[in-house]
Scaffold this active site. Sequence first.
Site, PDB file in Angstrom:
ATOM      1  N   GLU A   1       0.829  -1.216   0.000  1.00  0.00           N
ATOM      2  CA  GLU A   1       0.000   0.000   0.000  1.00  0.00           C
ATOM      3  C   GLU A   1       0.859   1.261   0.000  1.00  0.00           C
ATOM      4  OE1 GLU A   1      -2.173  -0.378   3.675  1.00  0.00           O
ATOM      5  OE2 GLU A   1      -3.431  -2.009   2.960  1.00  0.00           O
ATOM      6  N   PRO A   2       1.736   1.431  -0.966  1.00  0.00           N
ATOM      7  CA  PRO A   2       2.582   2.626  -0.966  1.00  0.00           C
ATOM      8  C   PRO A   2       1.777   3.862  -1.362  1.00  0.00           C
ATOM      9  CG  PRO A   2       2.896   1.441  -3.018  1.00  0.00           C
ATOM     10  CD  PRO A   2       1.949   0.607  -2.176  1.00  0.00           C
ATOM     11  N   GLY A   3       2.099   4.976  -0.752  1.00  0.00           N
ATOM     12  CA  GLY A   3       1.474   6.246  -1.113  1.00  0.00           C
ATOM     13  C   GLY A   3       2.556   7.254  -1.465  1.00  0.00           C
ATOM     14  N   ARG A   4       3.128   7.830  -0.408  1.00  0.00           N
ATOM     15  CA  ARG A   4       4.119   8.894  -0.558  1.00  0.00           C
ATOM     16  C   ARG A   4       5.241   8.564  -1.545  1.00  0.00           C
ATOM     17  NH1 ARG A   4       5.001  12.429   3.734  1.00  0.00           N
ATOM     18  NH2 ARG A   4       4.036  10.873   5.074  1.00  0.00           N
TER      19      ARG A   4
ATOM     20  N   CYS B   1      -4.678  33.674   8.517  1.00  0.00           N
ATOM     21  CA  CYS B   1      -4.577  34.302   9.828  1.00  0.00           C
ATOM     22  C   CYS B   1      -4.287  33.269  10.916  1.00  0.00           C
ATOM     23  CB  CYS B   1      -5.859  35.059  10.118  1.00  0.00           C
ATOM     24  SG  CYS B   1      -6.236  36.192   8.782  1.00  0.00           S
TER      25      CYS B   1
HETATM   26  C1  LIG Z   1      -1.448   6.254   4.885  1.00  0.00           C
HETATM   27  C2  LIG Z   1      -1.507   4.793   4.686  1.00  0.00           C
HETATM   28  C3  LIG Z   1      -0.706   4.184   3.728  1.00  0.00           C
HETATM   29  C4  LIG Z   1       0.303   4.921   2.893  1.00  0.00           C
HETATM   30  O1  LIG Z   1       1.326   5.474   3.628  1.00  0.00           O
HETATM   31  P1  LIG Z   1       2.571   6.141   2.877  1.00  0.00           P
HETATM   32  O2  LIG Z   1       3.457   6.540   3.949  1.00  0.00           O
HETATM   33  O3  LIG Z   1       2.044   7.299   2.100  1.00  0.00           O
HETATM   34  O4  LIG Z   1       3.153   5.096   1.970  1.00  0.00           O
HETATM   35  C5  LIG Z   1      -0.841   2.807   3.539  1.00  0.00           C
HETATM   36  N1  LIG Z   1      -1.727   2.082   4.277  1.00  0.00           N
HETATM   37  C6  LIG Z   1      -2.512   2.649   5.215  1.00  0.00           C
HETATM   38  C7  LIG Z   1      -3.445   1.807   5.980  1.00  0.00           C
HETATM   39  C8  LIG Z   1      -2.428   4.014   5.447  1.00  0.00           C
HETATM   40  O5  LIG Z   1      -3.201   4.567   6.397  1.00  0.00           O
END
Ligand SMILES: *Cc1c(COP(=O)(O)O)cnc(C)c1O
Length: 418
Positions: free
Chosen positions: A273-276, A342
Site C-alpha cells: 500500500e505505498p502512497g508517498r 490568519c
Molecule cells: C497512509 C496509509 C498508507 C500509505 O502510507 P505512505 O506513507 O504514504 O506510503 C498505507 N496504508 C494505510 C493503511 C495508510 O493509512
Amino acid sequence: MHDFEYRQGNLHCAEVPLKQIADKIGTPFYCYSLPTLKRHVRAFEDPLTGVDHQTCFAMKANSSLAILAFMARQGLGADVVSGGELYRAIKAGIPGNKIVYSGVGKTTEEIDMAIHAGIMMFNIESEQELEVINARAGELGKKAPISIRVNPDVDPKTHPYISTGMKNNKFGIDIEGSMAQYLRAKDMENIEIVGIDCHIGSQLTDVSPFIDAAGRLKVLIANLAGHGVEFRYLDLGGGLGITYLDEQPPNPKDYCAAILDAVGSLGLKLIFEPGRVIVGNTGILVTEVLYRKETVNKTFIIVDAGMNDLLRPALYGAYHDIKPLKQKSGDMSKADVVGPICESSDFLAKDRDLPRLERGDMVAVMSAGAYGYTMASNYNSRPKPPEVLVDGSRYYVVSNRQSYEDLIFGETIPDIFG
Ligand SMILES: *Cc1c(COP(=O)(O)O)cnc(C)c1O
C-alpha cells in the site's frame, strides 16, 4: 529523482517552463510530472516482477482522478480509507477486486458501499467493526472478505503523528489479541478471512521496522495455521519514506528485496500500500510572492499559497524545499516563507537561506505530490488551487481552480431572519 529542473535558468516540469503555466492559469497551482510518476510506479513494480503481488496505491496521498486513472492503467489497485475515496477509485477505473479498505471508523453506509463494490478485503481495525461488517454482510446476503490489521508494536522512528503501529496508537488490533479475533471471525457466518495486514507508519527511512513487523506477522501466521486459520493475502501496508531534504530512505528495490527476504516463501499473495513514495516527488506547489516584509528580527516572504493549500509544514513542521522559478544568483539570506492565512502556523518554510525574493517572483514548493492537495481546505474561504499534469511538452489542467461560487455550493440561508 524527479523532472523539476532548471533549463536556461528557468525551472521546468519535464519540457514545460513552470512560468508558462503560471502565466496561463495563475497561482497558486499544483503541478505533477507524468514522466516522474511513470518512473516511480516502475521503480516499485519492477523489483516485484514474478512475485505474486498486488500494489494498492494509498489514495489519501493523492486522489486526483487523473493520477488514479494512470495507476489503474498500470495495473495498480487502491487502498481507500473512506466512501469518498472508494467512489473516486471506482470512477477512475480501478476494479473493486483491487481495492482494500482501511481505517478505524468505517460507517455502515461505507461498509455497504464496499460490499456492493466487491472489494478485495476490509482491513479490520477493531472487534466491533468485525461484528458490524458481519452483520451488514448478512443483511445484504453476501460474504465480506476481511483481513485483520495487526498492530505489531514496532517503533517506526518517524514523526509521532504518522506513527501507527505502536501499542498506544488507535490503529489495528494488538498482536496479542489478534489471534482471538481471527478465531471469532472464523466462526462468523458472513465473514470470509482472506488475509492479514499491518501498516506501521509513514515516511520511514529505514527498512528495519518493516522487517521487524514482517517477522512478527510471520510468527502469528504460523500460529494461526496451527489453529486452522488460513488465508491468501499478506498485506504489508505502505510507509516507505522519500527525500524532502537529506533523508536517505531505502530505494524501492532494496525495500522490496528486504521484504521478500523477510517473509520468505509463505505462499501468500503480497499486498503493498505505498502512497508517498510513488507520488511525493512527482508534484510541486507553485506560488507567487505577494510581499516582502522585513521586521527587526526577520524577513518574511509572503506568498499567495498558505496552509489551506499545503498543510504539512503547519501540521508536522514538515520540510519542503523552496526553489525560485527563475534561478537567482547573489547573496542568500534567511527568510520565512509564509502564507496569507490568519494563523501563526501558516508557514511553508522557516529560516531558509534564500536569494532575494521580491513581489511578483514565483517559487516552487518542492515534494508536494503526496498529502498536498488531498489535505487542502477552504479555510479563510480560499478556493482550492488547480492541479496540472505535465506530459513531456504538454500540460493538462486536471482539476480547476475553485470559484467563489464553488465555495458556497450547497449553502442556504434559512428564511427566519425577518
Ligand atoms: C497512509 C496509509 C498508507 C500509505 O502510507 P505512505 O506513507 O504514504 O506510503 C498505507 N496504508 C494505510 C493503511 C495508510 O493509512
